[in-house]
Design an enzyme around this catalytic site. Structure first.
Site, PDB file in Angstrom:
ATOM      1  N   ARG A  51       0.833  -1.203   0.000  1.00 22.46           N
ATOM      2  CA  ARG A  51       0.000   0.000   0.000  1.00 22.46           C
ATOM      3  C   ARG A  51       0.868   1.253   0.000  1.00 22.46           C
ATOM      4  O   ARG A  51       0.459   2.319  -0.474  1.00 22.46           O
ATOM      5  CB  ARG A  51      -0.949   0.018   1.205  1.00 22.46           C
ATOM      6  N   TYR A 104     -13.776  18.001 -17.990  1.00 13.82           N
ATOM      7  CA  TYR A 104     -14.439  16.712 -17.833  1.00 13.82           C
ATOM      8  C   TYR A 104     -15.490  16.803 -16.732  1.00 13.82           C
ATOM      9  O   TYR A 104     -15.245  17.366 -15.658  1.00 13.82           O
ATOM     10  CB  TYR A 104     -13.389  15.647 -17.502  1.00 13.82           C
ATOM     11  N   ASP A 174      -4.296  18.753 -17.150  1.00 10.16           N
ATOM     12  CA  ASP A 174      -4.729  17.389 -17.424  1.00 10.16           C
ATOM     13  C   ASP A 174      -4.253  17.048 -18.834  1.00 10.16           C
ATOM     14  O   ASP A 174      -4.752  17.589 -19.819  1.00 10.16           O
ATOM     15  CB  ASP A 174      -6.254  17.298 -17.321  1.00 10.16           C
ATOM     16  N   LYS A 199      -6.719   5.755 -20.081  1.00  5.89           N
ATOM     17  CA  LYS A 199      -6.952   6.106 -21.476  1.00  5.89           C
ATOM     18  C   LYS A 199      -5.745   5.729 -22.344  1.00  5.89           C
ATOM     19  O   LYS A 199      -5.437   4.554 -22.490  1.00  5.89           O
ATOM     20  CB  LYS A 199      -7.300   7.587 -21.571  1.00  5.89           C
TER      21      LYS A 199
END
Length: 381
Positions: A51, A104, A174, A199
């Site tokens: 983690r 977005y 972004d 993506k």
């Protein structure tokens, strides 16, 4: 290698050297949650618990940093987890941010609902108008959030010009649509880059992830604290899939761009189409800026039809191009943003017109895609 490697070379080799024991060419999937220690808090290779850090994840982080020309990259379990972490670190109640009017929908929803309830204020502007960005900045502005190309209208913002007027605010870009192959925002004056690696970086519609890239040592330390402390870390298997996808990023982006240019031209010539939004078209208002700050124009094409009915019929008339959300995979996808990816923005300043269709142009044979689009357009007659 004395000289700086080219992009494709870095995509394949940066971030990992085959180990001296067995020499695997690809980074192994270190599926272990915990790592044996030589003594009390004496770590063998710098890893203790997955983690907090994992060798497969760390390799991906080094690769992404190398491709963006950055010192640091921190990967997360999704693009939204990356976005949330950046906002948590850089903003406090009472702070203000500037957001593009074509962002977005998920980003806007997070800022408006979660951070709005926390006391963060925001101003929505057309970021392609640098004067408007500068006018929106006040003494409480801590962050400017850019998408370029934007989602879904593919608007282009001049990163270097916004960097000149940002003052003390942190400029976040972004870079999901462009990828580091087409555009490197840090070189243009950005402070932070965010990716949805779901993506184009992953590129095969089989893994969800996100990344934050920067050159700031203190910010990197905070990002890693949140990565492990909150727990939105990528799994070793997801990191492996993303790293594998990145190896072909350059060749994929070239084909995405080539195909998108042809689809944009085909749509632009159709009487059924009101307007094509693609920065590769000379008629696009951001064409000159895109040509200056991008290597090519990317694989995303948006198109405005004359009516919502035509937009919906087009989405359901393609055969090869699949009706589905998301983007950036090798396969072509079409969607209706107003009722799919951007429905959360309905009624807001970021509401998407209902006659708009977004196409993620894949890397199939161009003539097959052109035939599919032509058939869908003919169905509107």
């Amino acid at each position: 290698m004395a000289e700086k490697p080219g992009f494709s070379t870095a995509s394949i080799h940066a971030g990992y050297d085959p180990d001296s024991h067995l020499g695997p060419i690809n980074i192994p999937i270190y599926a272990s949650t915990t790592f044996a220690q030589n003594g009390l808090n004496e770590l063998r290779g710098g890893y203790e618990y997955s983690r907090v850090a994992n060798p497969t994840v760390a390799s991906l982080e080094r690769t992404i940093a190398a491709l963006e020309g950055a010192k640091h990259s921190v990967v997360f379990s999704s693009g939204m987890a990356a976005t949330d972490t950046v906002l948590r670190i850089l903003l406090r109640p009472g702070d203000h941010l500037v957001l593009g009017n074509d962002a977005y929908g998920g980003t806007w929803r997070l800022i408006d609902t979660v951070f709005g309830a926390w006391g963060v204020e925001y101003t929505v502007v057309d970021t392609t108008d640098v004067a408007a960005v500068e006018a929106a900045i006040n003494e409480r502005t801590k962050l400017i959030w850019l998408e370029t190309p934007s989602n879904p209208f593919l608007n282009i913002t001049d990163i270097a010009e916004v960097a000149k007027v940002k003052g003390q605010a942190t400029l976040v870009v972004d870079n999901t649509f462009a990828t580091p192959y087409l555009q490197q925002p840090l070189e243009l004056g950005a402070d932070v880059i965010v990716h949805s690696s779901t993506k184009y970086l992953g590129g095969h519609s089989d893994v969800v992830g996100g990344a934050v890239v920067c050159n700031d040592d203190a910010l990197d330390e905070e990002l890693r604290f949140y990565q492990g402390g909150v727990g939105a870390i990528a799994s070793p298997f997801d990191a492996y899939l993303t790293a594998r996808g990145i190896k072909t990023l350059a060749v994929r982006m070239e084909q995405h761009s080539t195909n998108a240019e042809k689809i944009a031209a085909l749509l632009d010539a159709s009487e059924h189409v009101k307007e094509v939004h693609y920065p590769g078209l000379s008629t696009h208002p951001g064409h000159a800026v895109a040509a200056r700050q991008m290597r090519r124009f990317g694989g995303m094409v948006s198109v405005s039809f004359h009516t919502e009915q035509a937009a919906r019929e087009f989405c359901t008339s393609t055969e090869l191009i699949c009706l589905a959300e998301s983007l950036g995979g090798v396969e072509s996808l079409v969607e209706h943003p107003a009722s799919m990816t951007h429905q959360s923005a309905a009624g807001s300043q970021l509401e998407v017109p209902r006659e708009l269709v977004r196409i993620s142009v894949g890397i199939e044979d161009a003539h097959d895609l052109e035939a599919d689009v032509a058939r869908a357009l003919q169905a509107l007659s």
